[in-house]
Design a protein around this motif. Structure first.
Motif, PDB file in Angstrom:
ATOM      1  N   LYS A  91       3.012 -27.136   5.779  1.00  0.00           N
ATOM      2  CA  LYS A  91       1.852 -27.992   5.984  1.00  0.00           C
ATOM      3  C   LYS A  91       0.692 -27.444   5.165  1.00  0.00           C
ATOM      4  N   ILE A  92      -0.330 -28.262   5.005  1.00  0.00           N
ATOM      5  CA  ILE A  92      -1.478 -27.887   4.180  1.00  0.00           C
ATOM      6  C   ILE A  92      -2.119 -26.584   4.651  1.00  0.00           C
ATOM      7  N   ASP A  93      -2.302 -26.416   5.946  1.00  0.00           N
ATOM      8  CA  ASP A  93      -2.946 -25.187   6.427  1.00  0.00           C
ATOM      9  C   ASP A  93      -2.072 -23.952   6.175  1.00  0.00           C
ATOM     10  N   GLU A  94      -0.743 -24.115   6.239  1.00  0.00           N
ATOM     11  CA  GLU A  94       0.159 -23.000   5.944  1.00  0.00           C
ATOM     12  C   GLU A  94       0.089 -22.635   4.456  1.00  0.00           C
ATOM     13  N   ILE A  95       0.041 -23.637   3.610  1.00  0.00           N
ATOM     14  CA  ILE A  95      -0.055 -23.402   2.170  1.00  0.00           C
ATOM     15  C   ILE A  95      -1.367 -22.706   1.843  1.00  0.00           C
ATOM     16  N   SER A  96      -2.421 -23.123   2.501  1.00  0.00           N
ATOM     17  CA  SER A  96      -3.730 -22.501   2.287  1.00  0.00           C
ATOM     18  C   SER A  96      -3.684 -21.020   2.640  1.00  0.00           C
ATOM     19  N   ARG A  97      -3.056 -20.683   3.759  1.00  0.00           N
ATOM     20  CA  ARG A  97      -2.906 -19.277   4.155  1.00  0.00           C
ATOM     21  C   ARG A  97      -2.070 -18.502   3.133  1.00  0.00           C
ATOM     22  N   GLU A  98      -1.014 -19.133   2.649  1.00  0.00           N
ATOM     23  CA  GLU A  98      -0.156 -18.488   1.651  1.00  0.00           C
ATOM     24  C   GLU A  98      -0.923 -18.227   0.362  1.00  0.00           C
ATOM     25  N   LEU A  99      -1.747 -19.166  -0.040  1.00  0.00           N
ATOM     26  CA  LEU A  99      -2.545 -18.991  -1.255  1.00  0.00           C
ATOM     27  C   LEU A  99      -3.484 -17.798  -1.103  1.00  0.00           C
ATOM     28  N   ARG A 100      -4.154 -17.729   0.035  1.00  0.00           N
ATOM     29  CA  ARG A 100      -5.037 -16.581   0.289  1.00  0.00           C
ATOM     30  C   ARG A 100      -4.250 -15.276   0.321  1.00  0.00           C
ATOM     31  N   ALA A 101      -3.054 -15.303   0.898  1.00  0.00           N
ATOM     32  CA  ALA A 101      -2.235 -14.097   0.994  1.00  0.00           C
ATOM     33  C   ALA A 101      -1.797 -13.614  -0.392  1.00  0.00           C
ATOM     34  N   VAL A 102      -1.438 -14.522  -1.266  1.00  0.00           N
ATOM     35  CA  VAL A 102      -1.022 -14.135  -2.609  1.00  0.00           C
ATOM     36  C   VAL A 102      -2.206 -13.554  -3.376  1.00  0.00           C
ATOM     37  N   MET A 103      -3.371 -14.174  -3.239  1.00  0.00           N
ATOM     38  CA  MET A 103      -4.558 -13.665  -3.926  1.00  0.00           C
ATOM     39  C   MET A 103      -4.939 -12.287  -3.397  1.00  0.00           C
ATOM     40  N   GLU A 104      -4.798 -12.071  -2.107  1.00  0.00           N
ATOM     41  CA  GLU A 104      -5.070 -10.759  -1.516  1.00  0.00           C
ATOM     42  C   GLU A 104      -4.046  -9.728  -2.006  1.00  0.00           C
ATOM     43  N   PHE A 105      -2.793 -10.122  -2.062  1.00  0.00           N
ATOM     44  CA  PHE A 105      -1.747  -9.242  -2.568  1.00  0.00           C
ATOM     45  C   PHE A 105      -2.039  -8.844  -4.011  1.00  0.00           C
ATOM     46  N   GLU A 106      -2.468  -9.788  -4.823  1.00  0.00           N
ATOM     47  CA  GLU A 106      -2.808  -9.499  -6.217  1.00  0.00           C
ATOM     48  C   GLU A 106      -3.966  -8.499  -6.293  1.00  0.00           C
ATOM     49  N   ARG A 107      -4.987  -8.725  -5.482  1.00  0.00           N
ATOM     50  CA  ARG A 107      -6.146  -7.829  -5.471  1.00  0.00           C
ATOM     51  C   ARG A 107      -5.732  -6.419  -5.065  1.00  0.00           C
ATOM     52  N   GLU A 108      -4.923  -6.308  -4.015  1.00  0.00           N
ATOM     53  CA  GLU A 108      -4.461  -5.000  -3.553  1.00  0.00           C
ATOM     54  C   GLU A 108      -3.604  -4.302  -4.611  1.00  0.00           C
ATOM     55  N   SER A 109      -2.775  -5.062  -5.300  1.00  0.00           N
ATOM     56  CA  SER A 109      -1.935  -4.485  -6.349  1.00  0.00           C
ATOM     57  C   SER A 109      -2.792  -3.936  -7.482  1.00  0.00           C
ATOM     58  N   PHE A 110      -3.811  -4.696  -7.883  1.00  0.00           N
ATOM     59  CA  PHE A 110      -4.707  -4.224  -8.931  1.00  0.00           C
ATOM     60  C   PHE A 110      -5.477  -2.982  -8.481  1.00  0.00           C
ATOM     61  N   GLU A 111      -5.845  -2.936  -7.220  1.00  0.00           N
ATOM     62  CA  GLU A 111      -6.532  -1.744  -6.709  1.00  0.00           C
ATOM     63  C   GLU A 111      -5.631  -0.511  -6.794  1.00  0.00           C
ATOM     64  N   LYS A 112      -4.360  -0.672  -6.437  1.00  0.00           N
ATOM     65  CA  LYS A 112      -3.416   0.448  -6.525  1.00  0.00           C
ATOM     66  C   LYS A 112      -3.278   0.916  -7.971  1.00  0.00           C
ATOM     67  N   ILE A 113      -3.170  -0.032  -8.883  1.00  0.00           N
ATOM     68  CA  ILE A 113      -3.031   0.320 -10.300  1.00  0.00           C
ATOM     69  C   ILE A 113      -4.289   1.003 -10.806  1.00  0.00           C
ATOM     70  N   ASP A 114      -5.448   0.461 -10.432  1.00  0.00           N
ATOM     71  CA  ASP A 114      -6.723   1.069 -10.845  1.00  0.00           C
ATOM     72  C   ASP A 114      -6.852   2.492 -10.309  1.00  0.00           C
ATOM     73  N   GLU A 115      -6.405   2.710  -9.087  1.00  0.00           N
ATOM     74  CA  GLU A 115      -6.459   4.046  -8.489  1.00  0.00           C
ATOM     75  C   GLU A 115      -5.572   5.018  -9.279  1.00  0.00           C
ATOM     76  N   LEU A 116      -4.385   4.571  -9.624  1.00  0.00           N
ATOM     77  CA  LEU A 116      -3.505   5.423 -10.436  1.00  0.00           C
ATOM     78  C   LEU A 116      -4.152   5.737 -11.779  1.00  0.00           C
ATOM     79  N   GLU A 117      -4.791   4.744 -12.353  1.00  0.00           N
ATOM     80  CA  GLU A 117      -5.441   4.929 -13.647  1.00  0.00           C
ATOM     81  C   GLU A 117      -6.594   5.937 -13.543  1.00  0.00           C
ATOM     82  N   ARG A 118      -7.372   5.832 -12.467  1.00  0.00           N
ATOM     83  CA  ARG A 118      -8.465   6.787 -12.249  1.00  0.00           C
ATOM     84  C   ARG A 118      -7.942   8.205 -12.051  1.00  0.00           C
ATOM     85  N   ASN A 119      -6.737   8.307 -11.504  1.00  0.00           N
ATOM     86  CA  ASN A 119      -6.131   9.623 -11.265  1.00  0.00           C
ATOM     87  C   ASN A 119      -5.380  10.161 -12.473  1.00  0.00           C
TER      88      ASN A 119
END
Length: 101
Positions: free
Chosen positions: A33-61
């Motif tokens: 349903k639309i509300d489920e898709i909306s949650r999934e979209l937010r979850a993927v964007m959050e996952f992407e942000r967290e992944s970039f943070e992990k990579i940035d942390e490794l780069e800083r280290n």
């Protein structure tokens, strides 16, 4: 020898992040349903942000910048493909449910 160990550790950490990205479960957004898709979209964007943070942390280290660049490219390509798919389905469902009534 210490340099080699650091390179191997860097590669293992980058590989773990890439594996996490590639092992995301495939979902059937067409059946949601639309509300489920909306949650999934937010979850993927959050996952992407967290992944970039992990990579940035490794780069800083001190991870090799080329390894970090490669991981970011994989992350960006994979998550953008999923985000595009979700957006297309989301907009199609909104059009069918709200705009065509």
């Amino acid at each position: 020898m210490d340099f080699q160990r650091n390179v191997v550790e860097d590669l293992e950490q980058i590989q773990k992040i890439i594996d996490d990205i590639n092992q995301r479960p495939v979902k059937n957004y067409h059946k949601m349903k639309i509300d489920e898709i909306s949650r999934e979209l937010r979850a993927v964007m959050e996952f992407e942000r967290e992944s970039f943070e992990k990579i940035d942390e490794l780069e800083r280290n001190g991870t090799n910048p080329e390894f970090a660049k490669y991981a970011k490219m994989i992350c960006r390509n994979t998550t953008e493909r999923e985000i595009s798919e979700i957006q297309e389905i989301y907009l199609s469902k909104i059009d069918k449910e709200y705009l065509n009534n």
